[in-house]
Enzyme design. Structure first.
Site, short mmCIF file in Angstrom:
data_model
loop_
_atom_site.label_atom_id
_atom_site.label_comp_id
_atom_site.label_asym_id
_atom_site.label_seq_id
_atom_site.Cartn_x
_atom_site.Cartn_y
_atom_site.Cartn_z
N SER A 1 8.32 -13.64 -7.32
CA SER A 1 9.78 -13.68 -7.33
C SER A 1 10.36 -13.16 -8.64
CB SER A 1 10.25 -15.11 -7.05
OG SER A 1 11.64 -15.16 -6.87
N ASP B 1 16.43 -10.25 -7.30
CA ASP B 1 15.23 -10.57 -8.08
C ASP B 1 14.07 -9.76 -7.53
OD1 ASP B 1 15.19 -11.92 -5.67
OD2 ASP B 1 14.09 -13.65 -6.47
N ASP C 1 11.65 -10.18 -5.36
CA ASP C 1 11.32 -10.14 -3.93
C ASP C 1 12.56 -10.19 -3.04
OD1 ASP C 1 11.85 -12.78 -4.64
OD2 ASP C 1 10.53 -13.60 -3.10
N ASP D 1 14.86 -12.36 -2.37
CA ASP D 1 15.33 -13.53 -1.63
C ASP D 1 16.55 -14.14 -2.30
OD1 ASP D 1 14.09 -14.68 -3.83
OD2 ASP D 1 12.97 -16.18 -2.68
#
Length: 449
Positions: A97, A235, A237, A239
């Protein structure tokens, strides 16, 4: 590495806490938990170690009898989407992340596309620690299928949004997984897009992955210089979503969450879920629309669990991880960006105009370094220390760590589930009071180290 799972999956520094062997054994453990059968969807972010760890995870899954659908480099919410679309048994995303490039990890999703709950993680932990997996015979080894689901994902999201204006949007992908989707998705819904750091690069040379104000100065500058309507940052990834208004100012996460959640309420008395570290502005804005706010532990899986339990219309964290259950039960920064655009389009206002009427709260956060093996002891002692330091407390909430409510603010102290820190968050009506509360709280924590 002790306990496998933290707040958001398994995560650590590659070569130290995270090794190919650990990830392969995790794959075997997941296969065992799934009954040594079924399809698992696997995605990864562009970190330099993700290819290596993907191979390890897939090896464990295959040798445990599972089939694998490999998506390649995709945002985390695409894995959740693919699990549902393909009716797979589970999903796994290789990512750390917002953590620096030397970190990596694995996040698991169940058949509904929701992140594994602590109960499911506990089952994996027990299988892993006891090595209670089974390697199947050579003629039962699973197979790998390569699949590109990005067109389906983009088409599905774009089909949910109808904008009546062409918005100029600057999107900063941070050289992460958003690079393969975000600019395309925004163009698909009719935006004029300016892309920053939109080339996947596992060293993340454009900026640090945490989309915090200090890391988004270039995005803010470009929004101002191009006279864009909006800035969007993701960010590593994707999400999470962070918003920059048309003046080039990063919008506080609590405020944009409050606005989007209030807009998303279906009816009077509808519920939304947020975390214990979110600002009181969420209650004021959502409550002003007749909604009810439910608070839970930090972490998107905690938010998802409460959304499901209370049948809430949406939920999210101040960091920008938002969940809209009518689409899916995983946080989706790309869908979040579309929800912000919908908010602008429905209101007919600029972002700064939507923010102007909101009450003023001042929030400060600080991370106090703390070794993993000291966290439990520090948190066991910090409650008494805080109550002594803040004798004027009006109440205590122990949903996650300890939150001490004051007449003019609050302080929250909790152990990070992803990094070696104790996190201190404070809020007050004035900057000076917020600084005073933070100073007293961090001093109390440091005395325990």
């Amino acid at each position: 590495m002790g306990r496998l799972f933290g707040t958001s999956g398994v995560r650590g520094v590659v070569g130290k806490q995270i090794t190919p062997q650990l990830v392969m054994d995790l794959g075997l453990s997941l296969a065992a938990q799934l009954g040594n059968s079924g399809t698992v969807v696997v995605g990864r972010d562009p970190r330099t170690s993700s290819d290596m760890l993907e191979g390890s995870l897939i090896s464990g899954l295959l040798s445990g009898g599972c089939e694998v659908c490999r998506l390649g480099v995709v945002p985390t919410p695409v894995v959740s989407f693919a699990v549902r679309m393909l009716r797979a048994k589970a999903g796994a995303m290789i990512t750390a992340s917002h953590n620096p490039p030397e970190y990596n990890g694995v996040k698991l999703f169940d058949a509904s596309g929701m992140a594994y709950t602590p109960v499911l993680e506990g089952r994996i932990e027990r299988i892993y620690s006891g090595r209670k997996w089974r390697q199947v015979n050579w003629d039962e080894i699973g197979a790998v299928e390569e699949l590109n689901v990005l067109p389906d994902y983009v088409g599905t999201l774009a089909g949910r949004v109808q904008l009546t204006k062409e918005y100029k949007v600057v999107v900063d992908c941070g050289n992460g997984a958003a690079s393969v989707v975000a600019p395309l998705l925004l163009r698909e819904v009719g935006c004029k897009v300016i892309s920053l750091n939109a080339q996947p690069d596992g060293l993340f040379p454009g900026r640090p992955l945490e989309p915090s104000p200090e890391n988004l100065t270039e995005l803010c500058r470009v929004v101002r210089s191009t006279e864009a309507d909006l800035g969007i940052a993701h960010d590593g990834d994707a999400d999470r979503v962070v918003v920059v208004d048309e003046k080039g100012v990063v919008v506080p996460g609590d405020e944009i969450l409050a606005l989007v959640a209030a807009e998303h309420l279906n009816r009077e008395g509808d519920k939304m879920v947020t975390t214990v570290d979110a600002s009181n502005v969420v209650e004021e804005v959502v409550g002003g629309r007749g909604g009810k706010v439910i608070r839970t532990k930090v972490g998107d899986v905690s938010v998802a669990v409460e959304i499901r339990r209370h049948e809430a219309s949406c939920g999210g964290e101040p960091c920008g991880a938002w969940i809209f259950p009518r689409f899916g039960m995983a946080p989706d920064g790309l869908l979040g960006a579309l929800k912000v655009l919908e908010l602008l389009n429905t209101s007919g206002k600029r972002m700064s105009e939507l923010l102007a009427p909101l009450p003023d709260y001042y929030m400060l956060r600080e991370k106090v370094p703390c070794p993993e093996d000291r966290k439990a002891k520090v948190m066991a002692l910090v409650s008494k220390r805080l109550m002594k330091e803040f004798s004027e407390a009006t109440g205590v909430l122990r949903v996650d760590g300890i939150r001490v409510n004051l007449l003019d603010g609050w302080v929250l102290v909790r152990a990070s589930g992803t990094e070696p820190y104790i996190r201190v968050t404070v809020e007050a009506r004035t900057p000076g009071r917020a600084e005073e509360i933070l100073r007293k709280a961090t001093k109390s924590v440091k005395r325990l180290l």
